[in-house]
Design a protein around this motif. Structure first.
Motif, PDB file in Angstrom:
ATOM      1  N   ILE A  13      24.309 -19.530  62.840  1.00  0.00           N
ATOM      2  CA  ILE A  13      23.773 -18.483  63.703  1.00  0.00           C
ATOM      3  C   ILE A  13      24.379 -17.132  63.336  1.00  0.00           C
ATOM      4  O   ILE A  13      23.688 -16.098  63.306  1.00  0.00           O
ATOM      5  N   TYR A  14      25.679 -17.134  63.044  1.00  0.00           N
ATOM      6  CA  TYR A  14      26.349 -15.891  62.640  1.00  0.00           C
ATOM      7  C   TYR A  14      25.703 -15.334  61.374  1.00  0.00           C
ATOM      8  O   TYR A  14      25.393 -14.132  61.291  1.00  0.00           O
ATOM      9  N   ALA A  15      25.486 -16.211  60.385  1.00  0.00           N
ATOM     10  CA  ALA A  15      24.830 -15.781  59.141  1.00  0.00           C
ATOM     11  C   ALA A  15      23.414 -15.269  59.416  1.00  0.00           C
ATOM     12  O   ALA A  15      22.960 -14.289  58.811  1.00  0.00           O
ATOM     13  N   SER A  16      22.721 -15.922  60.357  1.00  0.00           N
ATOM     14  CA  SER A  16      21.351 -15.508  60.679  1.00  0.00           C
ATOM     15  C   SER A  16      21.315 -14.107  61.258  1.00  0.00           C
ATOM     16  O   SER A  16      20.390 -13.332  60.978  1.00  0.00           O
ATOM     17  N   GLN A  17      22.326 -13.754  62.047  1.00  0.00           N
ATOM     18  CA  GLN A  17      22.337 -12.435  62.681  1.00  0.00           C
ATOM     19  C   GLN A  17      22.698 -11.340  61.689  1.00  0.00           C
ATOM     20  O   GLN A  17      22.266 -10.194  61.848  1.00  0.00           O
ATOM     21  N   ILE A  18      23.487 -11.666  60.687  1.00  0.00           N
ATOM     22  CA  ILE A  18      23.743 -10.696  59.619  1.00  0.00           C
ATOM     23  C   ILE A  18      22.426 -10.365  58.914  1.00  0.00           C
ATOM     24  O   ILE A  18      22.106  -9.200  58.658  1.00  0.00           O
ATOM     25  N   LEU A  19      21.640 -11.410  58.609  1.00  0.00           N
ATOM     26  CA  LEU A  19      20.339 -11.200  57.973  1.00  0.00           C
ATOM     27  C   LEU A  19      19.400 -10.420  58.889  1.00  0.00           C
ATOM     28  O   LEU A  19      18.661  -9.539  58.431  1.00  0.00           O
ATOM     29  N   ALA A  20      19.407 -10.753  60.187  1.00  0.00           N
ATOM     30  CA  ALA A  20      18.542 -10.061  61.147  1.00  0.00           C
ATOM     31  C   ALA A  20      18.916  -8.585  61.244  1.00  0.00           C
ATOM     32  O   ALA A  20      18.039  -7.711  61.366  1.00  0.00           O
ATOM     33  N   PHE A  21      20.204  -8.305  61.189  1.00  0.00           N
ATOM     34  CA  PHE A  21      20.687  -6.924  61.241  1.00  0.00           C
ATOM     35  C   PHE A  21      20.169  -6.137  60.030  1.00  0.00           C
ATOM     36  O   PHE A  21      19.642  -5.031  60.162  1.00  0.00           O
ATOM     37  N   ILE A  22      20.300  -6.729  58.848  1.00  0.00           N
ATOM     38  CA  ILE A  22      19.822  -6.076  57.624  1.00  0.00           C
ATOM     39  C   ILE A  22      18.304  -5.884  57.687  1.00  0.00           C
ATOM     40  O   ILE A  22      17.773  -4.835  57.312  1.00  0.00           O
ATOM     41  N   ALA A  23      17.602  -6.914  58.205  1.00  0.00           N
ATOM     42  CA  ALA A  23      16.141  -6.834  58.315  1.00  0.00           C
ATOM     43  C   ALA A  23      15.723  -5.698  59.241  1.00  0.00           C
ATOM     44  O   ALA A  23      14.744  -4.987  58.956  1.00  0.00           O
ATOM     45  N   THR A  24      16.443  -5.515  60.334  1.00  0.00           N
ATOM     46  CA  THR A  24      16.136  -4.441  61.279  1.00  0.00           C
ATOM     47  C   THR A  24      16.277  -3.077  60.615  1.00  0.00           C
ATOM     48  O   THR A  24      15.415  -2.203  60.774  1.00  0.00           O
ATOM     49  N   VAL A  25      17.355  -2.899  59.855  1.00  0.00           N
ATOM     50  CA  VAL A  25      17.584  -1.626  59.159  1.00  0.00           C
ATOM     51  C   VAL A  25      16.476  -1.377  58.127  1.00  0.00           C
ATOM     52  O   VAL A  25      15.922  -0.272  58.040  1.00  0.00           O
ATOM     53  N   LEU A  26      16.120  -2.417  57.352  1.00  0.00           N
ATOM     54  CA  LEU A  26      15.083  -2.271  56.331  1.00  0.00           C
ATOM     55  C   LEU A  26      13.720  -1.957  56.956  1.00  0.00           C
ATOM     56  O   LEU A  26      12.981  -1.092  56.475  1.00  0.00           O
ATOM     57  N   THR A  27      13.380  -2.672  58.023  1.00  0.00           N
ATOM     58  CA  THR A  27      12.091  -2.458  58.690  1.00  0.00           C
ATOM     59  C   THR A  27      12.010  -1.056  59.275  1.00  0.00           C
ATOM     60  O   THR A  27      10.981  -0.375  59.147  1.00  0.00           O
TER      61      THR A  27
END
Length: 222
Positions: A13-27
């Motif tokens: 879950i921790y790894a998933s939120q790092i990816l989600a954070f990056i995705a939010t910035v990119l989007t």
């Protein structure tokens, strides 16, 4: 280790939120590039390519993040049943996401908007019940200092998500009903609201990731 599945799940879950954070910035960066294109009134390859690449990268990372969060919640639920609620909402989010993508390619704007709202809600509730599961672990272990940290994290993610939704909603209203306004303030207000909503999203992920990181540390000691 008393909670081996919860520990492994929390790491996912921790790894998933790092990816989600990056995705939010990119989007957000992609949407910003798109706004610049609209502002200039001309669509060129130099603008269109970065816009498409950023949105595509953000979308792919979001899907990977969501799948990792589901797998993590499923693992955690083997040790702590409270995580099942998070799992249910994350699965609902997948279904809603598919419906949202289908409806956005049609002229059913109202239903597409409803699906976007439902997706945001299910994503938030996935995080909310994940932290509730963490709180249950802390309470079961009578680790009241850690429980206080988890309670504070829960309050923070609720606050940032509510403020983020308000900012996004205000931005939508301004663009929908006041897009022809020419005054200086009204012209820049959508950008201010977009930046505010992005800040709230960033804080949401930071609070969520911090309690997940602390949870990994605490589970290693049990």
């Amino acid at each position: 280790m008393k909670y081996p599945n919860a520990y492994a799940g929390t790491k996912k879950i921790y790894a998933s939120q790092i990816l989600a954070f990056i995705a939010t910035v990119l989007t957000t960066a992609g949407v910003t590039v798109g706004a610049v294109v609209r502002e200039n009134g001309t669509v060129t390859l130099a603008f269109a390519v970065p816009f498409a690449v950023l949105l595509l990268a953000g979308g792919v990372l979001n899907v990977i993040s969501y799948i990792k969060h589901i797998r993590g919640a499923k693992l955690c639920a083997k040790d702590v049943p409270a995580f099942r609620k998070a799992l249910v909402w994350l699965i609902i989010g997948i279904v809603v996401s598919v419906a949202k993508n289908v409806l956005e390619s049609t002229e059913l704007d109202a239903l597409a908007l409803m699906m976007r709202v439902m997706f945001t809600l299910s994503n938030f509730l996935g995080a909310y019940f994940t932290v509730c599961g963490i709180i249950e672990i802390a309470a079961a272990e009578q680790n009241y200092a850690f429980k206080a940290q988890a309670d504070a994290a829960l309050r923070h993610i609720i606050l940032t998500k509510v403020l983020g939704v308000i900012g996004t909603g205000a931005d939508y209203i301004i663009n929908e009903f006041f897009s022809t306004a020419q005054s200086g303030f009204m012209h820049f207000l959508p950008y201010i609201l977009m930046a505010f909503a992005l800040l709230m999203d960033i804080l949401f992920y930071l609070f969520f990731m911090r309690i997940l990181k602390q949870t990994k540390h605490e589970l290693e000691q049990i």
